[in-house]
Design a protein around this motif. Structure first.
Motif, PDB file in Angstrom:
ATOM      1  N   ALA A   1      -5.865  -5.337   7.184  1.00 49.04           N
ATOM      2  CA  ALA A   1      -5.495  -3.977   7.584  1.00 49.04           C
ATOM      3  C   ALA A   1      -5.394  -2.999   6.418  1.00 49.04           C
ATOM      4  O   ALA A   1      -5.082  -1.825   6.623  1.00 49.04           O
ATOM      5  N   ILE A   2      -5.669  -3.449   5.199  1.00 47.74           N
ATOM      6  CA  ILE A   2      -5.484  -2.590   4.020  1.00 47.74           C
ATOM      7  C   ILE A   2      -6.415  -1.379   4.046  1.00 47.74           C
ATOM      8  O   ILE A   2      -5.981  -0.255   3.796  1.00 47.74           O
ATOM      9  N   GLU A   3      -7.691  -1.577   4.340  1.00 43.85           N
ATOM     10  CA  GLU A   3      -8.622  -0.444   4.361  1.00 43.85           C
ATOM     11  C   GLU A   3      -8.170   0.605   5.367  1.00 43.85           C
ATOM     12  O   GLU A   3      -8.159   1.802   5.058  1.00 43.85           O
ATOM     13  N   ALA A   4      -7.785   0.182   6.549  1.00 43.97           N
ATOM     14  CA  ALA A   4      -7.365   1.127   7.587  1.00 43.97           C
ATOM     15  C   ALA A   4      -6.115   1.889   7.159  1.00 43.97           C
ATOM     16  O   ALA A   4      -6.025   3.101   7.368  1.00 43.97           O
ATOM     17  N   ARG A   5      -5.157   1.196   6.540  1.00 44.84           N
ATOM     18  CA  ARG A   5      -3.932   1.870   6.095  1.00 44.84           C
ATOM     19  C   ARG A   5      -4.229   2.848   4.967  1.00 44.84           C
ATOM     20  O   ARG A   5      -3.712   3.971   4.961  1.00 44.84           O
ATOM     21  N   ALA A   6      -5.064   2.460   4.019  1.00 42.94           N
ATOM     22  CA  ALA A   6      -5.424   3.374   2.927  1.00 42.94           C
ATOM     23  C   ALA A   6      -6.125   4.605   3.492  1.00 42.94           C
ATOM     24  O   ALA A   6      -5.847   5.738   3.081  1.00 42.94           O
ATOM     25  N   ARG A   7      -7.022   4.409   4.432  1.00 44.18           N
ATOM     26  CA  ARG A   7      -7.749   5.527   5.047  1.00 44.18           C
ATOM     27  C   ARG A   7      -6.772   6.464   5.775  1.00 44.18           C
ATOM     28  O   ARG A   7      -6.843   7.680   5.654  1.00 44.18           O
TER      29      ARG A   7
ATOM     30  N   ILE B   1       5.688   9.240  -5.669  1.00 41.92           N
ATOM     31  CA  ILE B   1       5.641   8.537  -4.393  1.00 41.92           C
ATOM     32  C   ILE B   1       5.906   9.517  -3.261  1.00 41.92           C
ATOM     33  O   ILE B   1       6.815  10.341  -3.335  1.00 41.92           O
ATOM     34  N   VAL B   2       5.111   9.417  -2.216  1.00 46.32           N
ATOM     35  CA  VAL B   2       5.374  10.173  -0.997  1.00 46.32           C
ATOM     36  C   VAL B   2       6.186   9.228  -0.113  1.00 46.32           C
ATOM     37  O   VAL B   2       5.674   8.195   0.340  1.00 46.32           O
ATOM     38  N   TYR B   3       7.448   9.557   0.077  1.00 47.35           N
ATOM     39  CA  TYR B   3       8.356   8.689   0.815  1.00 47.35           C
ATOM     40  C   TYR B   3       7.842   8.411   2.217  1.00 47.35           C
ATOM     41  O   TYR B   3       7.268   9.266   2.872  1.00 47.35           O
ATOM     42  N   GLY B   4       8.057   7.173   2.638  1.00 46.42           N
ATOM     43  CA  GLY B   4       7.645   6.750   3.963  1.00 46.42           C
ATOM     44  C   GLY B   4       6.231   6.215   4.027  1.00 46.42           C
ATOM     45  O   GLY B   4       5.784   5.783   5.090  1.00 46.42           O
ATOM     46  N   THR B   5       5.505   6.231   2.899  1.00 53.20           N
ATOM     47  CA  THR B   5       4.110   5.773   2.922  1.00 53.20           C
ATOM     48  C   THR B   5       3.949   4.330   2.489  1.00 53.20           C
ATOM     49  O   THR B   5       2.916   3.729   2.756  1.00 53.20           O
ATOM     50  N   GLY B   6       4.920   3.774   1.819  1.00 49.98           N
ATOM     51  CA  GLY B   6       4.776   2.427   1.275  1.00 49.98           C
ATOM     52  C   GLY B   6       5.146   1.352   2.269  1.00 49.98           C
ATOM     53  O   GLY B   6       6.037   1.531   3.094  1.00 49.98           O
ATOM     54  N   GLY B   7       4.422   0.266   2.200  1.00 49.12           N
ATOM     55  CA  GLY B   7       4.747  -0.869   3.047  1.00 49.12           C
ATOM     56  C   GLY B   7       3.855  -2.043   2.727  1.00 49.12           C
ATOM     57  O   GLY B   7       2.799  -1.890   2.104  1.00 49.12           O
ATOM     58  N   VAL B   8       4.288  -3.226   3.148  1.00 43.61           N
ATOM     59  CA  VAL B   8       3.497  -4.430   2.977  1.00 43.61           C
ATOM     60  C   VAL B   8       2.475  -4.477   4.108  1.00 43.61           C
ATOM     61  O   VAL B   8       2.830  -4.365   5.282  1.00 43.61           O
ATOM     62  N   VAL B   9       1.203  -4.620   3.720  1.00 43.95           N
ATOM     63  CA  VAL B   9       0.106  -4.595   4.685  1.00 43.95           C
ATOM     64  C   VAL B   9      -0.711  -5.868   4.517  1.00 43.95           C
ATOM     65  O   VAL B   9      -1.091  -6.223   3.404  1.00 43.95           O
ATOM     66  N   GLU B  10      -0.992  -6.544   5.616  1.00 41.61           N
ATOM     67  CA  GLU B  10      -1.825  -7.744   5.560  1.00 41.61           C
ATOM     68  C   GLU B  10      -3.245  -7.352   5.167  1.00 41.61           C
ATOM     69  O   GLU B  10      -3.728  -6.275   5.530  1.00 41.61           O
ATOM     70  N   ALA B  11      -3.907  -8.221   4.428  1.00 42.81           N
ATOM     71  CA  ALA B  11      -5.221  -7.921   3.850  1.00 42.81           C
ATOM     72  C   ALA B  11      -6.220  -7.308   4.847  1.00 42.81           C
ATOM     73  O   ALA B  11      -6.858  -6.314   4.516  1.00 42.81           O
TER      74      ALA B  11
ATOM     75  N   VAL C   1       0.885  -1.161   0.000  1.00 41.53           N
ATOM     76  CA  VAL C   1       0.000   0.000   0.000  1.00 41.53           C
ATOM     77  C   VAL C   1       0.925   1.212   0.000  1.00 41.53           C
ATOM     78  O   VAL C   1       1.774   1.349   0.879  1.00 41.53           O
ATOM     79  N   ARG C   2       0.772   2.092  -1.013  1.00 42.49           N
ATOM     80  CA  ARG C   2       1.705   3.208  -1.184  1.00 42.49           C
ATOM     81  C   ARG C   2       0.963   4.474  -1.566  1.00 42.49           C
ATOM     82  O   ARG C   2       0.118   4.458  -2.452  1.00 42.49           O
TER      83      ARG C   2
END
Length: 157
Positions: free
Chosen positions: A123-129, A111-121, A102-103
């Motif tokens: 938690a994806i909605e919460a990270r995107a939000r 790319i906004v540095y520091g925003t990318g990372g591997v997210v378990e399914a 999710v980036r």
């Protein structure tokens, strides 16, 4: 709380590729036959069933080439399929994956540095939000955690 909008590849782009239009590398999409799982169409957001034809092509999900406009392989149904409807929830195809990258990208489509990372399914909605609550984030891309392939886009609803 920021409302989300999950977006599949747009129909105009999918139809161009399905009609033999050139990909981001200037090549005609390759046509293959699905062996079953592991072939997710980026337009209908379903696995392409065994025995069905599909396309492999290089896609750049940005309007113009620039250093941060990543190009990578995607799969599409070879025949026209119906676009997955915009959704406020994580589409089932992504929820069935273990994890995604999710980036966040800025209004300049970089790319906004520091925003990318591997997210378990789960938690994806919460990270995107969380990312889209930031004013410096214009949109979020979902990418394969294993191969970095573009999967879809998330915007503010």
């Amino acid at each position: 709380m920021t409302a989300l909008r999950f977006l599949a590849l747009d129909t105009e782009t999918a139809r161009r590729y399905q009609a033999g239009g050139l990909d981001a590398n200037g090549q005609t999409p390759e046509r293959q036959i699905s062996g079953g799982g592991g072939v997710p169409c980026r337009h209908c957001l379903r696995q392409i069933p065994e025995g069905m034809p599909f396309l492999i092509l290089a896609h750049r999900p940005f309007p113009q080439a620039q250093p941060y406009a990543e190009v990578g392989p995607i799969f599409l149904c070879a025949d026209p399929c119906e676009r997955h409807p915009e959704s406020a929830r994580l589409p089932d195809m992504f929820a069935d994956m273990d994890s995604l990258i999710v980036r966040g990208y800025g209004h300049d489509e970089r790319i906004v540095y520091g925003t990318g990372g591997v997210v378990e399914a789960p938690a994806i909605e919460a990270r995107a939000r969380e990312l889209l609550e930031r004013e410096d984030i214009a949109f979020v891309h979902l990418r394969s955690a294993r191969n970095n392939c573009y999967q879809g886009r998330v915007e503010r609803a």
